[in-house]
Motif scaffolding. Structure first.
Motif, PDB file in Angstrom:
ATOM      1  N   TRP A 271      27.769  53.322  40.045  1.00 44.64           N
ATOM      2  CA  TRP A 271      29.170  53.128  40.424  1.00 44.64           C
ATOM      3  C   TRP A 271      29.369  51.776  41.087  1.00 44.64           C
ATOM      4  O   TRP A 271      30.419  51.154  40.939  1.00 44.64           O
TER       5      TRP A 271
ATOM      6  N   ALA B  31      29.606  49.233  38.384  1.00 47.68           N
ATOM      7  CA  ALA B  31      30.888  49.369  37.677  1.00 47.68           C
ATOM      8  C   ALA B  31      32.034  48.801  38.518  1.00 47.68           C
ATOM      9  O   ALA B  31      32.907  48.092  37.995  1.00 47.68           O
ATOM     10  N   PHE B  32      32.022  49.083  39.821  1.00 50.29           N
ATOM     11  CA  PHE B  32      33.068  48.572  40.709  1.00 50.29           C
ATOM     12  C   PHE B  32      33.018  47.039  40.765  1.00 50.29           C
ATOM     13  O   PHE B  32      34.049  46.363  40.662  1.00 50.29           O
ATOM     14  N   LEU B  33      31.793  46.518  40.873  1.00 48.71           N
ATOM     15  CA  LEU B  33      31.608  45.066  40.902  1.00 48.71           C
ATOM     16  C   LEU B  33      32.089  44.441  39.593  1.00 48.71           C
ATOM     17  O   LEU B  33      32.765  43.408  39.588  1.00 48.71           O
ATOM     18  N   ALA B  34      31.757  45.099  38.470  1.00 47.82           N
ATOM     19  CA  ALA B  34      32.185  44.589  37.160  1.00 47.82           C
ATOM     20  C   ALA B  34      33.710  44.558  37.082  1.00 47.82           C
ATOM     21  O   ALA B  34      34.293  43.589  36.573  1.00 47.82           O
ATOM     22  N   GLY B  35      34.367  45.593  37.608  1.00 47.75           N
ATOM     23  CA  GLY B  35      35.832  45.628  37.613  1.00 47.75           C
ATOM     24  C   GLY B  35      36.410  44.487  38.436  1.00 47.75           C
ATOM     25  O   GLY B  35      37.360  43.819  38.012  1.00 47.75           O
ATOM     26  N   LEU B  36      35.825  44.258  39.594  1.00 47.79           N
ATOM     27  CA  LEU B  36      36.285  43.161  40.458  1.00 47.79           C
ATOM     28  C   LEU B  36      36.150  41.809  39.753  1.00 47.79           C
ATOM     29  O   LEU B  36      37.080  40.989  39.757  1.00 47.79           O
ATOM     30  N   LEU B  37      34.969  41.603  39.137  1.00 50.74           N
ATOM     31  CA  LEU B  37      34.714  40.310  38.497  1.00 50.74           C
ATOM     32  C   LEU B  37      35.580  40.138  37.254  1.00 50.74           C
ATOM     33  O   LEU B  37      36.111  39.049  36.992  1.00 50.74           O
ATOM     34  N   PHE B  38      35.755  41.220  36.475  1.00 53.80           N
ATOM     35  CA  PHE B  38      36.593  41.139  35.282  1.00 53.80           C
ATOM     36  C   PHE B  38      38.042  40.853  35.698  1.00 53.80           C
ATOM     37  O   PHE B  38      38.729  40.041  35.056  1.00 53.80           O
ATOM     38  N   GLY B  39      38.471  41.510  36.763  1.00 52.27           N
ATOM     39  CA  GLY B  39      39.816  41.242  37.288  1.00 52.27           C
ATOM     40  C   GLY B  39      39.954  39.778  37.694  1.00 52.27           C
ATOM     41  O   GLY B  39      40.966  39.132  37.401  1.00 52.27           O
ATOM     42  N   GLY B  40      38.923  39.251  38.349  1.00 50.83           N
ATOM     43  CA  GLY B  40      38.938  37.847  38.753  1.00 50.83           C
ATOM     44  C   GLY B  40      39.011  36.922  37.551  1.00 50.83           C
ATOM     45  O   GLY B  40      39.749  35.932  37.546  1.00 50.83           O
ATOM     46  N   LEU B  41      38.269  37.289  36.504  1.00 50.81           N
ATOM     47  CA  LEU B  41      38.265  36.506  35.265  1.00 50.81           C
ATOM     48  C   LEU B  41      39.671  36.461  34.669  1.00 50.81           C
ATOM     49  O   LEU B  41      40.166  35.403  34.260  1.00 50.81           O
TER      50      LEU B  41
ATOM     51  N   ALA C 197      35.191  53.836  38.879  1.00 49.13           N
ATOM     52  CA  ALA C 197      34.772  52.721  39.735  1.00 49.13           C
ATOM     53  C   ALA C 197      35.203  51.395  39.123  1.00 49.13           C
ATOM     54  O   ALA C 197      35.649  50.483  39.836  1.00 49.13           O
ATOM     55  N   PHE C 198      35.099  51.278  37.795  1.00 52.22           N
ATOM     56  CA  PHE C 198      35.513  50.039  37.127  1.00 52.22           C
ATOM     57  C   PHE C 198      37.019  49.822  37.293  1.00 52.22           C
ATOM     58  O   PHE C 198      37.466  48.725  37.637  1.00 52.22           O
TER      59      PHE C 198
ATOM     60  N   GLY D 189      37.789  48.753  40.778  1.00 53.58           N
ATOM     61  CA  GLY D 189      37.458  47.339  40.971  1.00 53.58           C
ATOM     62  C   GLY D 189      38.529  46.427  40.399  1.00 53.58           C
ATOM     63  O   GLY D 189      38.932  45.437  41.007  1.00 53.58           O
TER      64      GLY D 189
ATOM     65  N   VAL E  23      36.322  37.707  43.690  1.00 56.59           N
ATOM     66  CA  VAL E  23      37.403  37.570  42.705  1.00 56.59           C
ATOM     67  C   VAL E  23      37.675  36.087  42.426  1.00 56.59           C
ATOM     68  O   VAL E  23      37.814  35.677  41.270  1.00 56.59           O
TER      69      VAL E  23
END
Lengths: 142, 180
Positions: free
Chosen positions: A51, A54-64, B8-9, B12, B107
């Motif tokens: 998890w 996955a959370f980190l991936a969401g943060l980074l994808f959002g940043g991208l 979780a994704f 994020g 971010v």
């Protein structure tokens, strides 16, 4: 006026994100904890990592996505060279791991829970940071 | 992908979107909040909005005692100790120095800010360094303590036993047909 509405809505999105993690998988949206447990797992830390990735991936994808579609929302601090930022990063890393939380874990998640530790931590880091900015203003560095 | 990792994704992604919408990805906006001489209230609105939205879900989860997919993971209840105080002071120093806390740094770095990459480099360095230091200190204190009985008798258990006691040399009675 719009920037204030955006700030409030942005904050509410962050609250929604924390609520999804909490009610969905029972986790606290603490970003220093997520990064810290991935970079240097603590002995007492929970070894369940998927998890966190996955959370980190969401943060980074959002940043991208922000970088592609709204790059004007990302602006470096003027006059802060790599040395100063690197030192600041070390302080943030050591400090958040010692305190077991940052603005998200102690602030967004700890305050609604009424955690004494989080209230003390939040008051301390905001107070100290205000002091740092005040001193830098006096020194003409801010 | 399990429901847990999917949630979780999404969380994020929303977190990053919130930070971007509120422009917390700009350290000058954060510094503006910390600057009493020229105050920018936006970070207060962000924190207020986040805490406000998360208030009822926090309570609901605690009342229900578990999450939709699994148990609740709360930090061990502990008191305000020197780690919390020292850590929060150090974090405040770093936060005021450059205007980045961990979320916005991640971010902004993913959005292409080289400055945020520098901050993350320092942050991970600090986290790994602290963990190494703590491991070193805990090993040292482990060698200073009084050894347990098992540790003090460990050398005896590795000593060879006499031939009559040794399991390897003991003649086991065989049950073959050659038995008288």
């Amino acid at each position: 006026m719009l920037i204030f509405v955006e700030a409030l809505l942005g904050g509410m999105l962050i609250g929604l994100s924390a609520a999804i993690l909490w009610l969905g998988i029972g986790r606290i949206a603490g970003i220093s904890g997520v990064v810290g447990e991935l970079a240097a797992p603590s002995a007492a830390g929970n070894r369940h990592q998927p998890w966190r990735w996955a959370f980190l991936a969401g943060l980074l994808f959002g940043g991208l996505l922000i970088g592609v579609f709204a790059p004007e929302r990302v602006l470096p601090l003027a006059g802060a060279g790599p040395e100063r930022v690197l030192v600041a990063g070390v302080l943030v890393g050591v400090g958040t791991r010692l305190a077991n939380g940052c603005t998200s874990g102690h602030g967004v998640c700890g305050l609604p829970r009424g955690s004494t530790r989080s209230v003390v931590a939040t008051a301390l880091y905001i107070g100290v940071a205000i002091g740092v900015v005040g001193v830098m203003r006096l020194l003409g560095a801010a | 992908m399990t429901p847990q990792t999917l949630l979780a994704f999404v969380a994020g992604l929303l977190f990053a979107g919130g930070l971007g919408l509120a422009q917390m990805t700009r350290p000058d906006v954060v510094i503006g909040f910390l600057d009493v001489a020229d105050w920018d209230p936006r970070l207060a609105l962000v924190m207020g909005g986040a805490v406000g939205v998360h208030l009822v879900p926090t309570w609901l989860g605690l009342r229900r005692g578990r999450a939709l997919f699994g148990p609740l993971h709360l930090p061990e209840p502990s008191r305000v100790d020197w780690r919390l105080v020292l850590g929060s002071v150090l974090f405040g120093l770093g936060w005021g120095l450059a205007g980045y806390c961990p979320g916005p740094a991640l971010v902004a770095a993913a959005a292409g800010s080289l400055q945020a990459v520098w901050l993350l480099a320092g942050m991970v360095l600090g986290m790994v360094g602290l963990a190494q230091l703590e491991r070193l200190l805990s090993n040292q204190s482990a060698s200073n303590r009084i050894p347990t009985l098992r540790e003090r008798t460990a050398k005896y258990s590795s000593m060879p036993l006499g031939p009559s006691m040794s399991v390897k040399n003991r003649q086991m009675p065989s049950r073959g047909p050659e038995m008288p």
